[in-house]
Design an enzyme around this catalytic site. Structure first.
Site, PDB file in Angstrom:
ATOM      1  CE  LYS A   1      34.606  43.597  40.465  1.00 25.19           C
ATOM      2  NZ  LYS A   1      35.038  44.870  40.906  1.00 25.19           N
TER       3      LYS A   1
ATOM      4  CE  LYS B   1      38.330  40.221  46.705  1.00 23.79           C
ATOM      5  NZ  LYS B   1      38.488  41.249  45.881  1.00 23.79           N
TER       6      LYS B   1
ATOM      7  CE  LYS C   1      34.082  47.934  49.072  1.00 25.26           C
ATOM      8  NZ  LYS C   1      34.452  48.844  48.306  1.00 25.26           N
TER       9      LYS C   1
HETATM   10  P1  TYM Z   1      38.095  48.307  46.376  1.00 27.82           P
HETATM   11  O1  TYM Z   1      37.423  49.317  46.827  1.00 27.82           O
HETATM   12  O2  TYM Z   1      37.785  47.093  45.946  1.00 27.82           O
HETATM   13  O3  TYM Z   1      39.256  47.595  47.927  1.00 27.82           O
HETATM   14  C1  TYM Z   1      39.863  48.743  48.480  1.00 27.82           C
HETATM   15  C2  TYM Z   1      40.972  48.171  49.107  1.00 27.82           C
HETATM   16  O4  TYM Z   1      40.823  47.083  49.859  1.00 27.82           O
HETATM   17  C3  TYM Z   1      41.361  45.722  49.778  1.00 27.82           C
HETATM   18  N1  TYM Z   1      40.749  44.607  49.947  1.00 27.82           N
HETATM   19  C4  TYM Z   1      41.020  43.591  50.544  1.00 27.82           C
HETATM   20  N2  TYM Z   1      42.247  43.272  51.268  1.00 27.82           N
HETATM   21  C5  TYM Z   1      42.304  42.096  51.838  1.00 27.82           C
HETATM   22  N3  TYM Z   1      41.597  41.354  52.049  1.00 27.82           N
HETATM   23  C6  TYM Z   1      40.103  41.462  51.366  1.00 27.82           C
HETATM   24  N4  TYM Z   1      39.168  40.545  51.513  1.00 27.82           N
HETATM   25  C7  TYM Z   1      40.047  42.594  50.616  1.00 27.82           C
HETATM   26  N5  TYM Z   1      39.010  43.088  49.831  1.00 27.82           N
HETATM   27  C8  TYM Z   1      39.492  44.201  49.366  1.00 27.82           C
HETATM   28  C9  TYM Z   1      41.774  45.881  47.967  1.00 27.82           C
HETATM   29  O5  TYM Z   1      43.014  45.162  47.557  1.00 27.82           O
HETATM   30  C10 TYM Z   1      42.192  47.459  48.105  1.00 27.82           C
HETATM   31  O6  TYM Z   1      43.314  48.005  48.526  1.00 27.82           O
HETATM   32  N6  TYM Z   1      41.448  48.829  42.215  1.00 27.82           N
HETATM   33  C11 TYM Z   1      41.194  49.130  43.924  1.00 27.82           C
HETATM   34  C12 TYM Z   1      40.617  50.930  44.018  1.00 27.82           C
HETATM   35  C13 TYM Z   1      41.630  51.623  43.323  1.00 27.82           C
HETATM   36  C14 TYM Z   1      42.973  51.765  43.842  1.00 27.82           C
HETATM   37  C15 TYM Z   1      43.456  52.902  42.843  1.00 27.82           C
HETATM   38  C16 TYM Z   1      43.819  51.283  44.677  1.00 27.82           C
HETATM   39  C17 TYM Z   1      41.303  52.415  42.297  1.00 27.82           C
HETATM   40  N7  TYM Z   1      42.616  53.403  42.062  1.00 27.82           N
HETATM   41  C18 TYM Z   1      44.862  53.299  43.109  1.00 27.82           C
HETATM   42  C19 TYM Z   1      45.092  51.872  45.087  1.00 27.82           C
HETATM   43  C20 TYM Z   1      45.619  52.756  44.086  1.00 27.82           C
HETATM   44  C21 TYM Z   1      39.955  48.615  44.350  1.00 27.82           C
HETATM   45  O7  TYM Z   1      39.555  47.406  43.765  1.00 27.82           O
HETATM   46  O8  TYM Z   1      39.512  48.715  45.584  1.00 27.82           O
END
Ligand code: TYM
Length: 327
Positions: A111, A192, A195
């Site tokens: 990022k 990957k 969004k």
């Molecule tokens: P975020 O919002 O980017 O994504 C939410 C969840 O979706 C999963 N994910 C995917 N899984 C499979 N294939 C993909 N292409 C894909 N894109 C996204 C992410 O792995 C995530 O599980 N850092 C986290 C948010 C967070 C969090 C936490 C998660 C903050 N605090 C505590 C667990 C526990 C994130 O970037 O989410």
């Protein structure tokens, strides 16, 4: 009973990557565990957010949690910003981490690539994520595999803290899931699905209308032979579509390979469109009923009260063990 915690950022429309990689598992975990599912709005401001969009997207993620089957009588649904202990423990864990280990986080590197100076919040993002998890004495964290490194850091921080100040945190486990841990972009199946990709046809969002889903899937990148076969190294596009098909339909990849033997990509893709659209129609129908209902805010309020109870007890323990004067 085991504790489960996970979160999704309110940074736009949720994709089928988020759904298959994480949220679908949330529904399973709510059955036999004490599960906490958070809308991680504090994480989203590590990059600039428009206030109206942040407000709308936060409620949208919460409504989507319920639309896919999270039941507030079985799990706790809440907004991260409603529970002050997240930011508080985030600071404590920042003080337990080093710039060296945070610089090695691939998400930060991705990022901030090409920028001379990056937002500080983006750099310390993983310590806030560790705080989220450790506040709830979490055993399992259902996430996609892009979060594995953050979870490893969380485990390191928990063990470091426990070694220095005595047993304070539960060290969470990372469980790799079999299907859907990494859903790839439809146009470029070696990266990957996300969004934020500028090409809207690189992804499918849970709120996409049927004709958009059809367009994105029909034009998705495959390869020049015609065999529907799972081989991520040589046939990344087809393998990704098979993963999506399998996760939405419940059919195994082996069964799908058999079903489409000799039929070619056209038929395979057309039937995949139907499978995905049927699942999304059900989710969208529920979402539309929830998004403007007063029940949504009630669920978030009740969830925040329950989350605060657990989080404040952990925070008291942390402060006491570190030597802070607690009054
Ligand atoms: P975020 O919002 O980017 O994504 C939410 C969840 O979706 C999963 N994910 C995917 N899984 C499979 N294939 C993909 N292409 C894909 N894109 C996204 C992410 O792995 C995530 O599980 N850092 C986290 C948010 C967070 C969090 C936490 C998660 C903050 N605090 C505590 C667990 C526990 C994130 O970037 O989410």
């Amino acid at each position: 009973m085991k504790r489960v915690f996970s979160g999704v950022q309110p940074t736009g429309n949720i994709t089928i990557g988020n759904y298959l990689g994480a949220i679908k598992q949330f529904v399973t975990y709510q059955e036999d565990n004490d599960a906490f599912y958070c809308v991680v709005d504090l994480h989203s401001i590590t990059l600039p957010q428009d206030p109206k969009e942040l407000h709308k997207n936060s409620l949208s993620v919460a409504a989507m949690y319920m639309a896919v089957g999270l039941d507030p009588s079985k799990c706790t649904i809440f907004l991260q910003s409603s529970v002050k202990e997240h930011a508080e423990l985030g600071w404590f864990l920042q003080c337990m981490s080093s710039t060296g280990e945070l610089s090695r986080m691939t998400q930060f590197k991705d990022k901030s690539r090409g920028q001379e100076s990056a937002p500080t919040g983006l750099f310390t993002y993983p310590t806030l994520m560790a705080a989220d998890i450790l506040l709830y004495d979490t055993n399992y964290v259902p996430v996609g595999n892009d979060q594995k490194q953050h979870l490893e850091l969380t485990r390191d921080l928990a063990m470091r803290f426990n070694n220095r100040f005595g047993k304070t945190f539960v060290v969470p486990e990372y469980k790799e899931q079999k299907v859907g841990a990494r859903i790839m972009s439809l146009d470029e199946p070696t990266s990957k699905m996300s969004k934020s990709n500028p090409n809207e046809h690189s992804r499918i969002c849970l709120l996409d209308p049927p004709n958009k889903v059809k367009k994105s899937l029909m034009r998705s990148t495959t390869d020049s032979d015609m065999e529907v076969r799972f081989d991520p190294e040589n046939k990344a596009g087809v393998s990704n579509l098979l993963t999506i098909y399998s996760a939405f339909s419940g059919l195994s990849i082996k069964d799908l390979e058999k079903k489409y033997e000799g039929l070619g990509y056209g038929t395979f893709k057309k039937e995949l469109v139907v499978v995905v659209n049927d699942s999304l129609a059900e989710i969208q129908d529920k979402y539309n009923k929830i998004i403007d209902s007063p029940e949504l805010l009630e669920v978030l309020k009740t969830g925040a009260d329950r989350a605060r109870e657990v989080a404040s007890a952990t925070m008291d323990r942390v402060k006491k063990n570190m030597g802070f004067v607690t009054l």
